[in-house]
Write a protein that holds these residues in place. Structure first.
Motif, PDB file in Angstrom:
ATOM      1  N   SER A  25       5.201  24.067  -3.660  1.00 32.89           N
ATOM      2  CA  SER A  25       6.629  23.751  -3.613  1.00 32.89           C
ATOM      3  C   SER A  25       6.970  23.099  -2.281  1.00 32.89           C
ATOM      4  CB  SER A  25       7.454  25.029  -3.792  1.00 32.89           C
ATOM      5  OG  SER A  25       7.230  25.608  -5.052  1.00 32.89           O
ATOM      6  N   GLY A  26       7.903  22.179  -2.322  1.00 28.88           N
ATOM      7  CA  GLY A  26       8.336  21.539  -1.088  1.00 28.88           C
ATOM      8  C   GLY A  26       8.691  20.077  -1.297  1.00 28.88           C
ATOM      9  N   MET A  27       8.910  19.401  -0.177  1.00 27.05           N
ATOM     10  CA  MET A  27       9.300  17.992  -0.209  1.00 27.05           C
ATOM     11  C   MET A  27       8.062  17.113  -0.013  1.00 27.05           C
ATOM     12  SD  MET A  27      12.212  16.257  -0.513  1.00 27.05           S
ATOM     13  CE  MET A  27      13.530  17.235   0.223  1.00 27.05           C
ATOM     14  N   TYR A  28       7.921  16.115  -0.872  1.00 30.74           N
ATOM     15  CA  TYR A  28       6.809  15.165  -0.790  1.00 30.74           C
ATOM     16  C   TYR A  28       7.354  13.783  -0.407  1.00 30.74           C
ATOM     17  CZ  TYR A  28       3.750  18.632  -2.921  1.00 30.74           C
ATOM     18  OH  TYR A  28       3.017  19.765  -3.164  1.00 30.74           O
ATOM     19  N   LYS A  29       6.592  13.103   0.410  1.00 30.00           N
ATOM     20  CA  LYS A  29       7.047  11.796   0.915  1.00 30.00           C
ATOM     21  C   LYS A  29       6.031  10.704   0.557  1.00 30.00           C
ATOM     22  CE  LYS A  29       6.808  10.946   5.361  1.00 30.00           C
ATOM     23  NZ  LYS A  29       7.132  10.936   6.820  1.00 30.00           N
ATOM     24  N   CYS A  30       6.552   9.607   0.034  1.00 29.76           N
ATOM     25  CA  CYS A  30       5.740   8.406  -0.218  1.00 29.76           C
ATOM     26  C   CYS A  30       6.171   7.321   0.773  1.00 29.76           C
ATOM     27  CB  CYS A  30       5.934   7.905  -1.656  1.00 29.76           C
ATOM     28  SG  CYS A  30       5.282   6.228  -1.911  1.00 29.76           S
ATOM     29  N   VAL A  31       5.188   6.732   1.482  1.00 28.80           N
ATOM     30  CA  VAL A  31       5.457   5.612   2.386  1.00 28.80           C
ATOM     31  C   VAL A  31       4.821   4.355   1.790  1.00 28.80           C
ATOM     32  CG1 VAL A  31       5.156   4.659   4.694  1.00 28.80           C
ATOM     33  CG2 VAL A  31       5.528   7.117   4.398  1.00 28.80           C
ATOM     34  N   ALA A  32       5.651   3.357   1.507  1.00 29.56           N
ATOM     35  CA  ALA A  32       5.171   2.064   0.981  1.00 29.56           C
ATOM     36  C   ALA A  32       5.202   1.045   2.121  1.00 29.56           C
ATOM     37  CB  ALA A  32       6.046   1.599  -0.175  1.00 29.56           C
ATOM     38  N   SER A  33       4.103   0.310   2.305  1.00 28.64           N
ATOM     39  CA  SER A  33       3.992  -0.625   3.431  1.00 28.64           C
ATOM     40  C   SER A  33       3.459  -1.977   2.969  1.00 28.64           C
ATOM     41  CB  SER A  33       3.044  -0.065   4.512  1.00 28.64           C
ATOM     42  OG  SER A  33       3.457   1.205   4.947  1.00 28.64           O
ATOM     43  N   ASN A  34       3.952  -3.041   3.603  1.00 29.03           N
ATOM     44  CA  ASN A  34       3.358  -4.375   3.466  1.00 29.03           C
ATOM     45  C   ASN A  34       3.340  -5.027   4.845  1.00 29.03           C
ATOM     46  OD1 ASN A  34       5.969  -5.245   3.920  1.00 29.03           O
ATOM     47  ND2 ASN A  34       6.283  -6.115   1.877  1.00 29.03           N
ATOM     48  N   HIS A  35       3.009  -6.327   4.907  1.00 27.21           N
ATOM     49  CA  HIS A  35       2.859  -6.981   6.206  1.00 27.21           C
ATOM     50  C   HIS A  35       4.204  -7.217   6.904  1.00 27.21           C
ATOM     51  CE1 HIS A  35       3.686 -10.279   3.457  1.00 27.21           C
ATOM     52  NE2 HIS A  35       4.008 -11.034   4.487  1.00 27.21           N
ATOM     53  N   ILE A  36       5.317  -6.907   6.221  1.00 30.58           N
ATOM     54  CA  ILE A  36       6.631  -7.082   6.829  1.00 30.58           C
ATOM     55  C   ILE A  36       7.139  -5.783   7.432  1.00 30.58           C
ATOM     56  CG2 ILE A  36       9.007  -7.845   6.443  1.00 30.58           C
ATOM     57  CD1 ILE A  36       6.903 -10.017   6.135  1.00 30.58           C
ATOM     58  N   GLY A  37       6.944  -4.665   6.717  1.00 34.53           N
ATOM     59  CA  GLY A  37       7.463  -3.389   7.186  1.00 34.53           C
ATOM     60  C   GLY A  37       7.095  -2.275   6.223  1.00 34.53           C
ATOM     61  N   SER A  38       7.861  -1.186   6.261  1.00 32.10           N
ATOM     62  CA  SER A  38       7.571  -0.037   5.412  1.00 32.10           C
ATOM     63  C   SER A  38       8.868   0.628   4.979  1.00 32.10           C
ATOM     64  CB  SER A  38       6.675   0.967   6.138  1.00 32.10           C
ATOM     65  OG  SER A  38       7.326   1.475   7.293  1.00 32.10           O
ATOM     66  N   SER A  39       8.747   1.471   3.954  1.00 31.83           N
ATOM     67  CA  SER A  39       9.890   2.202   3.420  1.00 31.83           C
ATOM     68  C   SER A  39       9.372   3.528   2.888  1.00 31.83           C
ATOM     69  CB  SER A  39      10.557   1.390   2.306  1.00 31.83           C
ATOM     70  OG  SER A  39      11.544   2.149   1.637  1.00 31.83           O
TER      71      SER A  39
ATOM     72  N   SER B  98       0.852  -1.194   0.000  1.00 34.85           N
ATOM     73  CA  SER B  98       0.000   0.000   0.000  1.00 34.85           C
ATOM     74  C   SER B  98       0.888   1.244   0.000  1.00 34.85           C
ATOM     75  CB  SER B  98      -0.927   0.005   1.205  1.00 34.85           C
ATOM     76  OG  SER B  98      -0.174   0.021   2.413  1.00 34.85           O
ATOM     77  N   PHE B  99       0.330   2.365  -0.517  1.00 32.85           N
ATOM     78  CA  PHE B  99       1.098   3.597  -0.660  1.00 32.85           C
ATOM     79  C   PHE B  99       0.362   4.760  -0.004  1.00 32.85           C
ATOM     80  CE2 PHE B  99       2.146   0.797  -4.174  1.00 32.85           C
ATOM     81  CZ  PHE B  99       3.527   0.855  -4.239  1.00 32.85           C
ATOM     82  N   HIS B 100       1.131   5.666   0.593  1.00 36.53           N
ATOM     83  CA  HIS B 100       0.557   6.868   1.209  1.00 36.53           C
ATOM     84  C   HIS B 100       1.467   8.060   0.921  1.00 36.53           C
ATOM     85  CE1 HIS B 100      -1.555   9.446   4.017  1.00 36.53           C
ATOM     86  NE2 HIS B 100      -0.394   9.749   4.580  1.00 36.53           N
ATOM     87  N   TRP B 101       0.859   9.127   0.355  1.00 36.11           N
ATOM     88  CA  TRP B 101       1.597  10.350   0.041  1.00 36.11           C
ATOM     89  C   TRP B 101       1.298  11.429   1.082  1.00 36.11           C
ATOM     90  CZ3 TRP B 101       5.310  11.279  -3.531  1.00 36.11           C
ATOM     91  CH2 TRP B 101       5.465  10.366  -4.563  1.00 36.11           C
ATOM     92  N   SER B 102       2.337  12.218   1.434  1.00 39.26           N
ATOM     93  CA  SER B 102       2.166  13.344   2.338  1.00 39.26           C
ATOM     94  C   SER B 102       3.259  14.376   2.046  1.00 39.26           C
ATOM     95  CB  SER B 102       2.225  12.888   3.800  1.00 39.26           C
ATOM     96  OG  SER B 102       3.506  12.343   4.088  1.00 39.26           O
TER      97      SER B 102
ATOM     98  N   LYS C 179      -3.876   7.879  -6.830  1.00 38.32           N
ATOM     99  CA  LYS C 179      -4.430   6.669  -7.433  1.00 38.32           C
ATOM    100  C   LYS C 179      -3.356   5.596  -7.382  1.00 38.32           C
ATOM    101  CE  LYS C 179      -6.659   4.803 -11.556  1.00 38.32           C
ATOM    102  NZ  LYS C 179      -7.070   5.068 -12.962  1.00 38.32           N
ATOM    103  N   ASP C 180      -3.588   4.591  -6.526  1.00 34.97           N
ATOM    104  CA  ASP C 180      -2.585   3.555  -6.275  1.00 34.97           C
ATOM    105  C   ASP C 180      -1.299   4.231  -5.786  1.00 34.97           C
ATOM    106  OD1 ASP C 180      -4.361   1.532  -6.988  1.00 34.97           O
ATOM    107  OD2 ASP C 180      -3.804   1.698  -9.103  1.00 34.97           O
ATOM    108  N   SER C 181      -0.234   4.161  -6.568  1.00 40.13           N
ATOM    109  CA  SER C 181       1.055   4.717  -6.127  1.00 40.13           C
ATOM    110  C   SER C 181       1.351   6.075  -6.748  1.00 40.13           C
ATOM    111  CB  SER C 181       2.176   3.738  -6.502  1.00 40.13           C
ATOM    112  OG  SER C 181       2.244   3.596  -7.920  1.00 40.13           O
TER     113      SER C 181
END
Length: 380
Positions: free
Chosen positions: A356-370, A324-328, A342-344
């Motif tokens: 303008s600025g820094m955007y962060k994507c967090v990718a997660s699964n049942h093991i961990g996140s990045s 799963s993906f989450h943007w902030s 939409k999805d990723s």
């Protein structure tokens, strides 16, 4: 006078209506169970003059068996751990002042087929010779017969018929024809089977490999141990291999045990236990899946755009699915009111300077996140 006569007639009819034999129902009317199961029949008084006394009997007037019990009020008959001798009909009898009423329930015990194989196991034959294995099946319902061969924990169908007997001709052209053959009879009331071990005349027995666990899942970095056993004579030697790939370099083989250290996603796949002796060889398989946490990157990771332009950022992650993906936005700033995900993918239709600025994507699964970052600069 006529009024008195009419009242007497009405009273007589009323008494006749109330004074009647019991009317019964039983549930179920018929039951079909396997040997060893428990079944109950419930007898209920639908109507009739009270009091009514209930009791159960066999229709052949034989006494109830020791595994047949009747409840305290006589309405429920229970047959525990049913056996063939319990099969038949049972009568629920209701007795009141007006007489006796009966209703019948029937019990049928499933009878799985019986199987007999000739010649009996073990059967010895020389390489180049042949042997006939005959299977006969009987049962209340006509069973079907199937001959199978067991190999490496799997069954291969050789003959299938609806006849009451089936002959399997085995021509032993090599040691691979030795092993275990199974005759299986099946009907709607169950199944039965008998095995025959076919041995070579020199006393050797073809090997049979068996893994302890056919499907394994591990997390990246763990140690995995696979176990395999093999039967046969002479004692088979056991070795391990991997389908369409070499074994991982961090592996150790000891007896029938394969140990993989610090596994990674590339170590997923099918591992093969090979058992070999002079009579032949056998294989069994372990399917290994190595789960990994996601590793995320953004494309592109730097964007320079003009006010009013559109923005498209994609987050790409490698690892075990689902991901799963989450943007902030970094620093707590609010996302643009026109931002959509939409999805990723992050989409902004018309950029403002404030985007303008820094955007962060967090990718997660049942093991961990990045997480991965993207720098956006919007100019006037």
């Amino acid at each position: 006078m006529n009024f008195i006569r009419a009242a007497l007639i009405f009273s007589s009819l009323l008494l006749t209506a109330w004074a009647q034999k019991a009317v019964l129902s039983v549930d179920p009317r018929a039951a079909l169970v396997c040997q060893g199961e428990t079944v109950s029949f419930r007898c209920r008084v639908v109507s009739g003059s009270q009091p009514v006394q209930l009791e159960w009997k066999r229709t052949n007037n034989q006494p109830l068996a020791d595994n047949v019990k009747v409840g305290p009020d006589g309405s429920v008959l229970t047959i525990a751990f049913a056996r063939l001798s319990n099969q038949g009909q049972y009568r629920c009898i209701a007795i009141n002042a007006q007489g006796k009423t009966t209703i019948t329930a029937s019990l049928t015990i499933k009878q799985p087929p019986k199987v007999r194989v000739k010649p009996s196991s073990p059967v010895t034959v020389r390489v180049g010779g042949a042997v006939s294995l005959e299977c006969q099946a009987s049962g209340r319902l006509r069973p079907s017969i199937t001959w199978l061969k067991e190999e490496a924990g799997r069954e291969t169908t050789l003959v299938s018929t609806r006849d009451t007997s089936a002959v399997l001709q085995v021509v032993v052209s090599s040691s691979a024809h030795a092993g275990t053959y199974v005759c299986r009879a099946q009907s709607k009331e169950g199944s039965a089977e008998q095995r025959v071990e076919l041995r070579l005349a020199d006393g050797t027995v073809a090997p049979k490999a068996t893994v302890r666990q056919a499907d394994m899942t591990a997390v990246e970095g763990q140690t995995v141990t696979m176990h395999c056993q093999a039967s046969g004579f002479p004692t088979p030697g056991i070795s391990w291999s991997k389908l369409r790939a070499p074994l991982p370099w961090q592996h150790r083989e000891e007896g029938g045990t394969l140990t993989l250290t610090n596994v990674g996603r590339q170590d997923s796949g099918q591992y093969i236990c090979n058992a070999t002796n002079s009579a032949g060889y056998s294989e069994d398989y372990v399917q290994l899946e190595v789960d990994t946490p996601p590793y995320a990157t953004t494309v592109p990771d730097q964007v320079t755009a003009r006010r009013g332009d559109s923005l498209r950022l994609q987050c790409i992650a490698h690892g075990s699915h689902p991901i799963s993906f989450h943007w902030s936005r970094v620093g707590g700033a609010a996302m643009s009111s026109g931002a959509k995900t939409k999805d990723s993918v992050l989409l902004i239709g018309q950029l403002k300077v404030s985007d303008s600025g820094m955007y962060k994507c967090v990718a997660s699964n049942h093991i961990g996140s990045s997480e991965a970052l993207a720098m956006v600069s919007v100019k006037v």
